[in-house]
Design a protein around this motif. Structure first.
Motif, PDB file in Angstrom:
ATOM      1  N   TYR A  81       0.653  -1.213   0.200  1.00 59.29           N
ATOM      2  CA  TYR A  81       0.186   0.195   0.173  1.00 59.29           C
ATOM      3  C   TYR A  81       0.898   1.311  -0.101  1.00 59.29           C
ATOM      4  N   HIS A  82       0.280   1.842  -0.615  1.00 62.22           N
ATOM      5  CA  HIS A  82       0.907   3.236  -0.719  1.00 62.22           C
ATOM      6  C   HIS A  82       0.322   4.774  -0.656  1.00 62.22           C
ATOM      7  N   TYR A  83       1.251   4.910   0.740  1.00 54.30           N
ATOM      8  CA  TYR A  83      -0.092   5.949   1.187  1.00 54.30           C
ATOM      9  C   TYR A  83      -0.338   7.465   0.345  1.00 54.30           C
ATOM     10  N   GLY A  84       0.376   7.783  -0.192  1.00 54.22           N
ATOM     11  CA  GLY A  84       0.384   8.846  -1.214  1.00 54.22           C
ATOM     12  C   GLY A  84      -0.640   8.976  -2.232  1.00 54.22           C
ATOM     13  N   THR A  85      -0.891   7.927  -3.031  1.00 54.16           N
ATOM     14  CA  THR A  85      -1.027   7.285  -3.743  1.00 54.16           C
ATOM     15  C   THR A  85      -2.541   6.847  -3.436  1.00 54.16           C
ATOM     16  N   ASN A  86      -2.914   5.605  -2.301  1.00 55.96           N
ATOM     17  CA  ASN A  86      -3.872   5.275  -1.950  1.00 55.96           C
ATOM     18  C   ASN A  86      -4.298   3.940  -2.568  1.00 55.96           C
ATOM     19  N   GLN A  87      -2.615   3.828  -3.021  1.00 54.77           N
ATOM     20  CA  GLN A  87      -3.468   2.496  -3.895  1.00 54.77           C
ATOM     21  C   GLN A  87      -2.675   1.782  -3.064  1.00 54.77           C
ATOM     22  N   ILE A  88      -3.116  -0.139  -3.727  1.00 57.46           N
ATOM     23  CA  ILE A  88      -2.834  -1.210  -3.051  1.00 57.46           C
ATOM     24  C   ILE A  88      -2.611  -1.703  -4.283  1.00 57.46           C
ATOM     25  N   LYS A  89      -1.672  -2.826  -4.192  1.00 61.56           N
ATOM     26  CA  LYS A  89      -0.496  -3.425  -5.325  1.00 61.56           C
ATOM     27  C   LYS A  89      -0.698  -5.069  -4.865  1.00 61.56           C
ATOM     28  N   ASP A  90      -1.547  -6.276  -5.168  1.00 63.83           N
ATOM     29  CA  ASP A  90      -1.131  -7.368  -5.207  1.00 63.83           C
ATOM     30  C   ASP A  90      -0.129  -7.978  -5.713  1.00 63.83           C
ATOM     31  N   SER A  91       1.105  -8.024  -4.835  1.00 67.13           N
ATOM     32  CA  SER A  91       1.995  -8.412  -5.350  1.00 67.13           C
ATOM     33  C   SER A  91       2.887  -9.785  -4.760  1.00 67.13           C
ATOM     34  N   TYR A  92       4.199  -9.981  -5.205  1.00 68.00           N
ATOM     35  CA  TYR A  92       4.802 -11.302  -4.338  1.00 68.00           C
ATOM     36  C   TYR A  92       6.178 -10.997  -4.696  1.00 68.00           C
ATOM     37  N   THR A  93       7.372 -12.311  -3.495  1.00 70.08           N
ATOM     38  CA  THR A  93       8.361 -11.579  -3.499  1.00 70.08           C
ATOM     39  C   THR A  93       8.377 -12.943  -4.575  1.00 70.08           C
ATOM     40  N   ASP A  94      10.144 -12.894  -5.752  1.00 77.49           N
ATOM     41  CA  ASP A  94      10.110 -14.457  -6.565  1.00 77.49           C
ATOM     42  C   ASP A  94      11.306 -15.201  -5.828  1.00 77.49           C
ATOM     43  N   ARG A  95      11.864 -16.178  -6.345  1.00 79.82           N
ATOM     44  CA  ARG A  95      12.409 -17.448  -5.303  1.00 79.82           C
ATOM     45  C   ARG A  95      14.234 -16.032  -5.254  1.00 79.82           C
ATOM     46  N   ASN A  96      14.292 -15.075  -5.791  1.00 75.29           N
ATOM     47  CA  ASN A  96      15.709 -14.475  -5.441  1.00 75.29           C
ATOM     48  C   ASN A  96      15.100 -13.089  -4.430  1.00 75.29           C
ATOM     49  N   TYR A  97      13.908 -13.191  -4.191  1.00 74.40           N
ATOM     50  CA  TYR A  97      13.842 -12.644  -2.606  1.00 74.40           C
ATOM     51  C   TYR A  97      13.233 -10.749  -3.226  1.00 74.40           C
ATOM     52  N   LYS A  98      13.407 -10.603  -4.754  1.00 76.86           N
ATOM     53  CA  LYS A  98      12.181  -9.665  -5.448  1.00 76.86           C
ATOM     54  C   LYS A  98      11.043  -9.052  -5.303  1.00 76.86           C
ATOM     55  N   ILE A  99      10.620  -7.576  -5.031  1.00 79.06           N
ATOM     56  CA  ILE A  99       9.002  -7.321  -4.776  1.00 79.06           C
ATOM     57  C   ILE A  99       8.949  -7.436  -6.541  1.00 79.06           C
ATOM     58  N   MET A 100       7.597  -8.072  -7.039  1.00 77.50           N
ATOM     59  CA  MET A 100       7.088  -8.407  -8.384  1.00 77.50           C
ATOM     60  C   MET A 100       5.452  -7.810  -8.102  1.00 77.50           C
ATOM     61  N   PRO A 101       4.803  -7.472  -9.408  1.00 78.75           N
ATOM     62  CA  PRO A 101       3.366  -6.707  -9.266  1.00 78.75           C
ATOM     63  C   PRO A 101       3.161  -8.473  -9.671  1.00 78.75           C
ATOM     64  N   ASP A 102       1.950  -8.283  -9.081  1.00 75.36           N
ATOM     65  CA  ASP A 102       1.006  -9.711  -9.861  1.00 75.36           C
ATOM     66  C   ASP A 102       0.085  -8.840 -11.085  1.00 75.36           C
ATOM     67  N   ILE A 103       0.586 -10.552 -11.903  1.00 78.61           N
ATOM     68  CA  ILE A 103      -0.268  -9.783 -13.141  1.00 78.61           C
ATOM     69  C   ILE A 103      -1.667 -10.025 -12.907  1.00 78.61           C
ATOM     70  N   GLN A 104      -2.284 -10.678 -12.135  1.00 80.92           N
ATOM     71  CA  GLN A 104      -3.742 -10.776 -11.607  1.00 80.92           C
ATOM     72  C   GLN A 104      -3.681  -9.724 -10.263  1.00 80.92           C
ATOM     73  N   GLN A 105      -4.525  -8.649 -10.050  1.00 76.18           N
ATOM     74  CA  GLN A 105      -5.002  -8.182  -8.724  1.00 76.18           C
ATOM     75  C   GLN A 105      -5.742  -8.736  -7.963  1.00 76.18           C
ATOM     76  N   ASP A 106      -5.804  -9.192  -6.986  1.00 73.85           N
ATOM     77  CA  ASP A 106      -6.889 -10.135  -6.462  1.00 73.85           C
ATOM     78  C   ASP A 106      -7.172  -9.145  -4.845  1.00 73.85           C
ATOM     79  N   PHE A 107      -6.353  -8.513  -4.104  1.00 78.76           N
ATOM     80  CA  PHE A 107      -6.976  -7.970  -3.685  1.00 78.76           C
ATOM     81  C   PHE A 107      -7.466  -6.120  -3.649  1.00 78.76           C
ATOM     82  N   MET A 108      -8.695  -6.324  -2.744  1.00 81.73           N
ATOM     83  CA  MET A 108      -9.911  -5.219  -3.470  1.00 81.73           C
ATOM     84  C   MET A 108      -9.488  -4.418  -2.251  1.00 81.73           C
ATOM     85  N   MET A 109      -9.756  -2.906  -2.607  1.00 79.94           N
ATOM     86  CA  MET A 109      -9.836  -2.302  -1.542  1.00 79.94           C
ATOM     87  C   MET A 109     -11.803  -1.927  -0.654  1.00 79.94           C
TER      88      MET A 109
END
Length: 588
Positions: A81-109
Motif C-alpha cells: 500500500y502506497h500512502y501517497g497514492t492511496n493504492q494497493i498492489k497485489d505483489s509477491y517476492t520471487d525466489r531471489n527475494y525481489k518484490i514483483m507486481p502480480d499479473i492478476q490483482q486479487d486484493f480489493m480496497m
C-alpha cells in the motif's frame, strides 16, 4: 534492536492460524517509528477475509503485508500500500527475494482513511502468485517504509527485522465461547501457583528437564475439586528458554522437591507422578474448560501433590539465567457436571520412530486403534481442545478420525506447523469419539539439512509427534500411541542390511545404514507403513489395558496396524488445478 534512520524500512514477523466462520483476530507489529496493527475477520461461508491495517502515530509511506507458510521471505505473497497514492498492489517476492507486481490483482480496497485501510481477498484465488489460506499456521510479514517509496529487494540491509508470533485465527472447528472466559468462573475459584524456586541457574547445556513437586494448599485427601482453567507463567525474558511443560498428578504421597528430573536425589516416590493433567508448549495461551466440565483433582484417599516438568532448550548455552516459570491453576470446589481428562495421541517416545536424513517430507503415523478406544465410555467422549507438538523438523501435523475404518473428519490440523509457535486449539463444535473409533496422528518432517538420522526422543534435536487432546467425560485411557514394532525393525535391518538384530540396539541399526539414498529410504518408508506396530494403550497408572484378539500371535507389542480408508468428505485444494504460491517450494 539496532537503531536506524527515519528512511529505513522496518520489518516484523507474526503468525496467523487457519480460518473459520466470521471470526476476528489482531496482531501488532512493533516497529521503531510506529506500531502497525492488523485486524481481520474471515467469512468462511463466502471464503473471504477482510484485513484492516492501522498505521499508528506515524504514517508510513509504504506498507508491506506478506504471507508465508514457514517464514521464508522469498516466494511470499504480499499486499503493498502506497500512502501517497492511496493504492494497493497485489505483489509477491520471487525466489531471489525481489518484490514483483502480480499479473492478476486479487486484493480489493474496501475503505481508505487517514489512519487505516480495509481491503478484502478470497481465501484461495487459484493464482500461482497468491497465498492459499488454509487451516494451520501462516506467517505474516509486516513492513513499513519511511522515506523510501520504491523498494525492490526484501533483503535490503536497511530493513530492521523484528520477529514475533501471535495467536490469531484458529481452524474451522474453533469458536471461542464467552461462557469459557474467566469472568464466568465459579465464585469460590482459588488460584494455585506451582513454580520453580531453584536457587541454581538454568544449566548451560542444550536440553534440561527440571521437575517441581508441590503439595496443593487445600485438603485434597477428603475433598474433590475441579480445575477449570490453567495457564503458564513464564519468567519475563526467559521465553526463549522454556520450550514446553507438562503437569502430573502424583498417586503417592511425595515430599516437596525441585531439581533436575534425572537427579538421583529425586524422591523415589516421584515415579508415581505419572498422570498427565496438562501440557504446554512455546507460544501457548491459557487452557479453558467448557462450563460443563472440569479436571478432577483430589477426592477420598487421593493425595495432595502435583509435579510440573519444565523442558529448557538452551542451544546458545547461556549461563547464569535464573528461572521461576511454572503453572497457575484455577480451582473450584463447586464441582461441574463432568470430569474432564487429557489423552496423549501420536508416536511413542522411542528411537524406533526415527527419520532418515535428507528427507523433504517424511510422514509418520501414530495410531490409536479400535482395540484401545473400546475402553472409552459407552456414550463416547467430547474433545474440546487439541494441542499438537513436534520439534525442529516438524512441518505438518494432524489427527484424523475414523469410524468403521472410514475417515469421517479431522480432530485438528496444522499444514504449516512451527515449533516456535504452538497453540492449544479450542474445538467448537467438539469432536465426538465413540468406542471402537480409530484416531491417527500424522507428522511430516523435513530433514534435508541433516546428514544423520534424527532419532525419536526427548531432546530438542530428537523428534516427537504428539497430540494432547482435552475431553470429557474422563476415561481410563491416558496414552494411546504407537511405534513401528522392534521385531519388524530388527527383521528389516537384518534381512536388508545384514545387521545382527540380536545384539545391536535400534539406534545402532539406524546408524549402521551407510547410505539412505538409492531407494533405501523409499523401501524403508514402505516398511514403516505396512509393518506391525507396538502400541501403548495405557491407564492413568501407566499400566496397559488388557489386549483382546482372536489371533494369538498378536499383542500390544506386535500387532497389525489397522486398515483404513479415506472418506469422501474431504475437500482439498488441487494444487495443479488451483495453484498457489505455497506450492513454489516444490520447484526449488
Amino acid at each position: 534492536m539496532q537503531r536506524a534512520s527515519a528512511a529505513a524500512l522496518l520489518f516484523s514477523v507474526v503468525t496467523l492460524c487457519g480460518f473459520v466462520h466470521i471470526h476476528g483476530g489482531e496482531i501488532v507489529a512493533e516497529l521503531q517509528h510506529t506500531n502497525i496493527t492488523v485486524h481481520w475477520s474471515t467469512d468462511y461461508e463466502h471464503q473471504l477475509v477482510d484485513f484492516a491495517v492501522y498505521f499508528g502515530v506515524k504514517t508510513p509511506d509504504v506498507v508491506f503485508l506478506g504471507f508465508s507458510d514457514f517464514g521464508d521471505m522469498n516466494n511470499t505473497d504480499a499486499m503493498i500500500y502506497h500512502y501517497g497514492t492511496n493504492q494497493i498492489k497485489d505483489s509477491y517476492t520471487d525466489r531471489n527475494y525481489k518484490i514483483m507486481p502480480d499479473i492478476q490483482q486479487d486484493f480489493m480496497m474496501i475503505r481508505k482513511r487517514k489512519d487505516h485501510i480495509i481491503f478484502r481477498r478470497k481465501l484461495t484465488t487459484c493464482d500461482s502468485r497468491d497465498y492459499a489460506f488454509q487451516p494451520g499456521t501462516t506467517q505474516f510479514y509486516i513492513a513499513a517504509s519511511f522515506g523510501h517509496k520504491d523498494l525492490f529487494d526484501i533483503r535490503d540491509k536497511r530493513w530492521i527485522v523484528d520477529k514475533k508470533f501471535g495467536k490469531v485465527i484458529e481452524g474451522p472447528t474453533d469458536r471461542s465461547n464467552i461462557e469459557d472466559e474467566p469472568t464466568s468462573l465459579e465464585k469460590d475459584v482459588k488460584v494455585v501457583i506451582v513454580n520453580s524456586n531453584n536457587p541454581d541457574p538454568v544449566p548451560n547445556v542444550e536440553t534440561t528437564y527440571e521437575c517441581i513437586i508441590r503439595k496443593m494448599p487445600f485438603d485434597t485427601i477428603h475433598n474433590m475439586y475441579h480445575v477449570v482453567r490453567m495457564e503458564p507463567y513464564i519468567t519475563p525474558g526467559n521465553e526463549h528458554l522454556v520450550h514446553h511443560m507438562e503437569v502430573f498428578i502424583c498417586r503417592d504421597e511425595v515430599e516437596e522437591w525441585s531439581g533436575n528430573c534425572n537427579d538421583p536425589k529425586k524422591p523415589a516416590k516421584a515415579k508415581s507422578c505419572s498422570h498427565v493433567i496438562a501440557a504446554w508448549a512455546m507460544g501457548e495461551g491459557p487452557i479453558h474448560y467448557p462450563r460443563e466440565a472440569g479436571l478432577p483433582i483430589g477426592g477420598k484417599g487421593k493425595n495432595e501433590y502435583v509435579m510440573v516438568e519444565i523442558h529448557y532448550n538452551n542451544p546458545e548455552l547461556h549461563k547464569g539465567v535464573m528461572d521461576s516459570s511454572g503453572f497457575q491453576f484455577f480451582v473450584t470446589g463447586m464441582l461441574r457436571k463432568y470430569d474432564a481428562g487429557i489423552m496423549e495421541l501420536g508416536l511413542i517416545y522411542s528411537d524406533a520412530n526415527s527419520i532418515p536424513p535428507n528427507q523433504k517430507a517424511w510422514a509418520m503415523n501414530g495410531y490409536c486403534p479400535s482395540q484401545c478406544t473400546k475402553n472409552l465410555p459407552e456414550e463416547g467422549i467430547n474433545i474440546f481442545a487439541s494441542q499438537m507438538h513436534a520439534h525442529l523438523t516438524g512441518r505438518k501435523l494432524w489427527t484424523s478420525h475414523y469410524r468403521n475404518k472410514v475417515q469421517i473428519g479431522d480432530v485438528n490440523r496444522d499444514e504449516h506447523y512451527s515449533p516456535h509457535w504452538q497453540h492449544l486449539q479450542q474445538l467448537r463444535p467438539m469432536v465426538r469419539v465413540m468406542p471402537g473409533d480409530t484416531l491417527v496422528t500424522t507428522c511430516v518432517y523435513d530433514t534435508r539439512r541433516r546428514s544423520k538420522v534424527t532419532f525419536g526422543g526427548y531432546g530438542i534435536t530428537d523428534e516427537m509427534c504428539v497430540n494432547y487432546i482435552y475431553y470429557y467425560p474422563a476415561s481410563d485411557v491416558e496414552v494411546c500411541k504407537s511405534a513401528i514394532s522392534n521385531s519388524t525393525l530388527r527383521a528389516y535391518f537384518s534381512q536388508r542390511h545384514g545387521m545382527d538384530g540380536k545384539i545391536m540396539s535400534i539406534s545402532e541399526m539406524y546408524n549402521g545404514v551407510k547410505n539412505w539414498g538409492n531407494g533405501v529410504d523409499e523401501e524403508f518408508y514402505n516398511v514403516l507403513n505396512v509393518g506391525n506396530m507396538n502400541m501403548n494403550c495405557l491407564r492413568p497408572d501407566g499400566e496397559p489395558h488388557q489386549f483382546n484378539s482372536k489371533d494369538t500371535r498378536q499383542s500390544w507389542e506386535h500387532m497389525a496396524r489397522p486398515r483404513l480408508f479415506s472418506g469422501s468428505f474431504i475437500r482439498t485444494r488441487d494444487r495443479f488445478q488451483c495453484p498457489a504460491i505455497n506450492d513454489m517450494i516444490n520447484f526449488e
